[in-house]
Write a protein that holds these residues in place. Structure first.
Motif, PDB file in Angstrom:
ATOM      1  N   LYS A 290     144.368  76.856 129.210  1.00 18.25           N
ATOM      2  CA  LYS A 290     144.591  75.613 128.492  1.00 18.25           C
ATOM      3  C   LYS A 290     146.061  75.514 128.129  1.00 18.25           C
ATOM      4  CE  LYS A 290     140.753  76.948 126.073  1.00 18.25           C
ATOM      5  NZ  LYS A 290     140.101  77.173 124.848  1.00 18.25           N
ATOM      6  N   ARG A 291     146.712  74.536 128.680  1.00 20.66           N
ATOM      7  CA  ARG A 291     148.106  74.315 128.292  1.00 20.66           C
ATOM      8  C   ARG A 291     148.423  72.842 128.410  1.00 20.66           C
ATOM      9  NH1 ARG A 291     151.630  74.283 132.974  1.00 20.66           N
ATOM     10  NH2 ARG A 291     150.420  74.823 134.783  1.00 20.66           N
ATOM     11  N   LYS A 292     149.463  72.471 127.707  1.00 17.48           N
ATOM     12  CA  LYS A 292     149.885  71.072 127.673  1.00 17.48           C
ATOM     13  C   LYS A 292     150.269  70.630 129.077  1.00 17.48           C
ATOM     14  CE  LYS A 292     150.981  67.850 124.610  1.00 17.48           C
ATOM     15  NZ  LYS A 292     149.943  67.009 124.170  1.00 17.48           N
ATOM     16  N   LYS A 293     149.774  69.492 129.464  1.00 14.78           N
ATOM     17  CA  LYS A 293     150.034  68.945 130.793  1.00 14.78           C
ATOM     18  C   LYS A 293     150.692  67.579 130.649  1.00 14.78           C
ATOM     19  CE  LYS A 293     147.691  72.057 133.269  1.00 14.78           C
ATOM     20  NZ  LYS A 293     147.889  72.549 134.575  1.00 14.78           N
ATOM     21  N   SER A 294     151.053  67.005 131.761  1.00 13.15           N
ATOM     22  CA  SER A 294     151.702  65.695 131.791  1.00 13.15           C
ATOM     23  C   SER A 294     150.787  64.620 131.203  1.00 13.15           C
ATOM     24  CB  SER A 294     152.049  65.341 133.244  1.00 13.15           C
ATOM     25  OG  SER A 294     152.344  63.977 133.371  1.00 13.15           O
ATOM     26  N   ARG A 295     151.313  63.855 130.247  1.00 16.36           N
ATOM     27  CA  ARG A 295     150.539  62.767 129.644  1.00 16.36           C
ATOM     28  C   ARG A 295     150.202  61.706 130.693  1.00 16.36           C
ATOM     29  NH1 ARG A 295     149.604  61.734 123.849  1.00 16.36           N
ATOM     30  NH2 ARG A 295     148.820  59.883 124.852  1.00 16.36           N
ATOM     31  N   PHE A 296     151.132  61.476 131.606  1.00 14.78           N
ATOM     32  CA  PHE A 296     150.909  60.463 132.645  1.00 14.78           C
ATOM     33  C   PHE A 296     149.708  60.844 133.507  1.00 14.78           C
ATOM     34  CE2 PHE A 296     151.518  59.160 137.081  1.00 14.78           C
ATOM     35  CZ  PHE A 296     151.434  57.786 136.931  1.00 14.78           C
TER      36      PHE A 296
ATOM     37  N   ALA B  70     140.362  64.724 133.824  1.00 12.84           N
ATOM     38  CA  ALA B  70     141.496  65.057 132.957  1.00 12.84           C
ATOM     39  C   ALA B  70     141.211  66.329 132.163  1.00 12.84           C
ATOM     40  CB  ALA B  70     141.815  63.900 132.009  1.00 12.84           C
ATOM     41  N   GLU B  71     139.958  66.508 131.733  1.00  9.06           N
ATOM     42  CA  GLU B  71     139.608  67.729 131.009  1.00  9.06           C
ATOM     43  C   GLU B  71     139.811  68.950 131.901  1.00  9.06           C
ATOM     44  OE1 GLU B  71     137.602  64.530 128.727  1.00  9.06           O
ATOM     45  OE2 GLU B  71     137.842  64.955 130.845  1.00  9.06           O
ATOM     46  N   MET B  72     139.388  68.858 133.164  1.00  4.85           N
ATOM     47  CA  MET B  72     139.585  69.973 134.086  1.00  4.85           C
ATOM     48  C   MET B  72     141.067  70.187 134.365  1.00  4.85           C
ATOM     49  SD  MET B  72     136.373  69.909 136.719  1.00  4.85           S
ATOM     50  CE  MET B  72     136.239  68.179 137.064  1.00  4.85           C
ATOM     51  N   TYR B  73     141.829  69.127 134.458  1.00  5.26           N
ATOM     52  CA  TYR B  73     143.277  69.213 134.667  1.00  5.26           C
ATOM     53  C   TYR B  73     143.937  69.980 133.521  1.00  5.26           C
ATOM     54  CZ  TYR B  73     148.124  67.465 134.865  1.00  5.26           C
ATOM     55  OH  TYR B  73     149.494  67.353 134.885  1.00  5.26           O
ATOM     56  N   MET B  74     143.410  69.805 132.297  1.00  3.85           N
ATOM     57  CA  MET B  74     143.975  70.497 131.134  1.00  3.85           C
ATOM     58  C   MET B  74     143.390  71.889 130.939  1.00  3.85           C
ATOM     59  SD  MET B  74     144.397  67.484 128.323  1.00  3.85           S
ATOM     60  CE  MET B  74     143.101  66.356 128.801  1.00  3.85           C
TER      61      MET B  74
ATOM     62  N   PHE C 170     138.383  58.272 126.378  1.00  4.66           N
ATOM     63  CA  PHE C 170     139.036  58.471 125.079  1.00  4.66           C
ATOM     64  C   PHE C 170     139.129  59.951 124.707  1.00  4.66           C
ATOM     65  CE2 PHE C 170     137.794  53.992 124.687  1.00  4.66           C
ATOM     66  CZ  PHE C 170     139.049  53.464 124.404  1.00  4.66           C
ATOM     67  N   HIS C 171     138.148  60.739 125.082  1.00  8.54           N
ATOM     68  CA  HIS C 171     138.208  62.176 124.819  1.00  8.54           C
ATOM     69  C   HIS C 171     139.402  62.805 125.524  1.00  8.54           C
ATOM     70  CE1 HIS C 171     136.955  66.434 125.479  1.00  8.54           C
ATOM     71  NE2 HIS C 171     136.637  66.315 124.204  1.00  8.54           N
ATOM     72  N   ALA C 172     139.585  62.458 126.785  1.00 13.25           N
ATOM     73  CA  ALA C 172     140.696  63.017 127.559  1.00 13.25           C
ATOM     74  C   ALA C 172     142.043  62.593 126.977  1.00 13.25           C
ATOM     75  CB  ALA C 172     140.597  62.583 129.022  1.00 13.25           C
ATOM     76  N   ASN C 173     142.162  61.330 126.611  1.00 13.54           N
ATOM     77  CA  ASN C 173     143.436  60.866 126.067  1.00 13.54           C
ATOM     78  C   ASN C 173     143.707  61.439 124.683  1.00 13.54           C
ATOM     79  OD1 ASN C 173     144.739  59.047 128.066  1.00 13.54           O
ATOM     80  ND2 ASN C 173     142.708  58.126 127.986  1.00 13.54           N
ATOM     81  N   ASN C 174     142.685  61.668 123.889  1.00 12.22           N
ATOM     82  CA  ASN C 174     142.875  62.334 122.598  1.00 12.22           C
ATOM     83  C   ASN C 174     143.304  63.781 122.792  1.00 12.22           C
ATOM     84  OD1 ASN C 174     142.297  60.116 120.994  1.00 12.22           O
ATOM     85  ND2 ASN C 174     140.116  60.579 120.917  1.00 12.22           N
ATOM     86  N   MET C 175     142.707  64.454 123.755  1.00  8.78           N
ATOM     87  CA  MET C 175     143.092  65.842 124.027  1.00  8.78           C
ATOM     88  C   MET C 175     144.525  65.920 124.539  1.00  8.78           C
ATOM     89  SD  MET C 175     139.662  67.479 125.729  1.00  8.78           S
ATOM     90  CE  MET C 175     140.483  68.969 126.195  1.00  8.78           C
ATOM     91  N   ALA C 176     144.919  64.967 125.365  1.00  8.60           N
ATOM     92  CA  ALA C 176     146.275  64.974 125.911  1.00  8.60           C
ATOM     93  C   ALA C 176     147.317  64.765 124.814  1.00  8.60           C
ATOM     94  CB  ALA C 176     146.419  63.894 126.978  1.00  8.60           C
ATOM     95  N   GLY C 177     146.934  64.109 123.727  1.00  6.36           N
ATOM     96  CA  GLY C 177     147.860  63.861 122.625  1.00  6.36           C
ATOM     97  C   GLY C 177     147.959  64.996 121.627  1.00  6.36           C
ATOM     98  N   LEU C 178     147.154  66.038 121.795  1.00  4.33           N
ATOM     99  CA  LEU C 178     147.194  67.169 120.863  1.00  4.33           C
ATOM    100  C   LEU C 178     148.423  68.041 121.099  1.00  4.33           C
ATOM    101  CD1 LEU C 178     143.469  68.375 120.969  1.00  4.33           C
ATOM    102  CD2 LEU C 178     144.584  67.077 119.150  1.00  4.33           C
ATOM    103  N   ALA C 179     148.854  68.695 120.055  1.00  4.49           N
ATOM    104  CA  ALA C 179     149.935  69.671 120.186  1.00  4.49           C
ATOM    105  C   ALA C 179     149.395  70.906 120.907  1.00  4.49           C
ATOM    106  CB  ALA C 179     150.456  70.058 118.800  1.00  4.49           C
TER     107      ALA C 179
ATOM    108  N   GLU D 134     145.153  74.898 122.243  1.00  5.45           N
ATOM    109  CA  GLU D 134     144.729  76.288 122.467  1.00  5.45           C
ATOM    110  C   GLU D 134     143.559  76.668 121.573  1.00  5.45           C
ATOM    111  OE1 GLU D 134     148.259  78.590 121.912  1.00  5.45           O
ATOM    112  OE2 GLU D 134     149.085  78.020 123.848  1.00  5.45           O
ATOM    113  N   MET D 135     143.447  76.034 120.413  1.00  9.93           N
ATOM    114  CA  MET D 135     142.355  76.354 119.486  1.00  9.93           C
ATOM    115  C   MET D 135     141.033  75.711 119.903  1.00  9.93           C
ATOM    116  SD  MET D 135     144.340  76.224 115.802  1.00  9.93           S
ATOM    117  CE  MET D 135     142.913  75.585 115.027  1.00  9.93           C
TER     118      MET D 135
END
Length: 182
Positions: free
Chosen positions: A2-8, A20-24, A65-74, A79-80
């Motif tokens: 799990k790591r931060k990925k491109s928002r786009f 998107a969840e699998m991408y992250m 919306f779940h994927a976009n909310n996850m993408a906006g997390l720090a 990681e948590m």
């Protein structure tokens, strides 16, 4: 991982539930969403129950919306987060371990029924020109309404099982509370 990925790319992939969840790096969550979305579409198509598409639409919105909310997390928040399936077989219908034991039987029965439906449709397609009109009309009436009735009865049965399980759980809590007070 799990790591931060491109928002786009997270946004683009969020249009397909689970991608998107699998991408992250959340494979279990992504597979759950994808299986639920495409499974509902398959059920609606094979059984000719258009109302199920409404539930698939809700799953699509949830996934988006779940994927976009996850993408906006720090990164630290991401990681948590725990990667887990959205639904667990052992928790369905309040049946617990009893349902888990018969899970294979349920899946095998569903696969056998779907296989029979596909075979019957194929054979009917080949023989349609040779059958009397009455038989063709009966086939279409049964083919349109029988799956809907069976699914409806199944949904009612699951609902009744859930109510019965909740009632039993409340009675057990009540009995436990009475024993503590004595």
């Amino acid at each position: 991982m799990k790591r931060k990925k491109s928002r786009f790319w997270s946004f683009v992939l969020s249009f397909l539930p689970g991608c998107a969840e699998m991408y992250m790096g959340f494979m279990k969550t992504g597979i759950s969403l994808m299986a639920m979305f495409w499974g509902l579409i398959a059920v609606a198509t094979v059984l000719n129950i258009g109302e199920v598409m409404f539930i698939a639409l809700i799953v699509w919105f949830y996934g988006f919306f779940h994927a976009n909310n996850m993408a906006g997390l720090a990164q630290s928040e991401l990681e948590m987060m725990k990667d887990d399936y959205l639904f667990h077989v052992e928790g369905l219908c309040g049946a617990g371990e009893k349902l888990t034991g018969s899970y294979r039987k349920i899946v095998s029965v569903v696969l056998i029924v779907l296989g029979c439906v596909l075979c019957i449709r194929g054979v009917f397609g080949m023989l349609r020109n040779f059958l009397p009109k009455v038989v063709i009309q009966m086939y279409y009436v049964l083919g349109d309404y029988l799956p809907q009735v069976i699914v409806g009865v199944g949904i009612v049965a699951i609902g009744l099982t859930m109510i019965k399980g909740k009632k039993q759980e409340l009675l057990e809590e009540f009995d436990y509370g009475r024993k503590e007070n004595d």
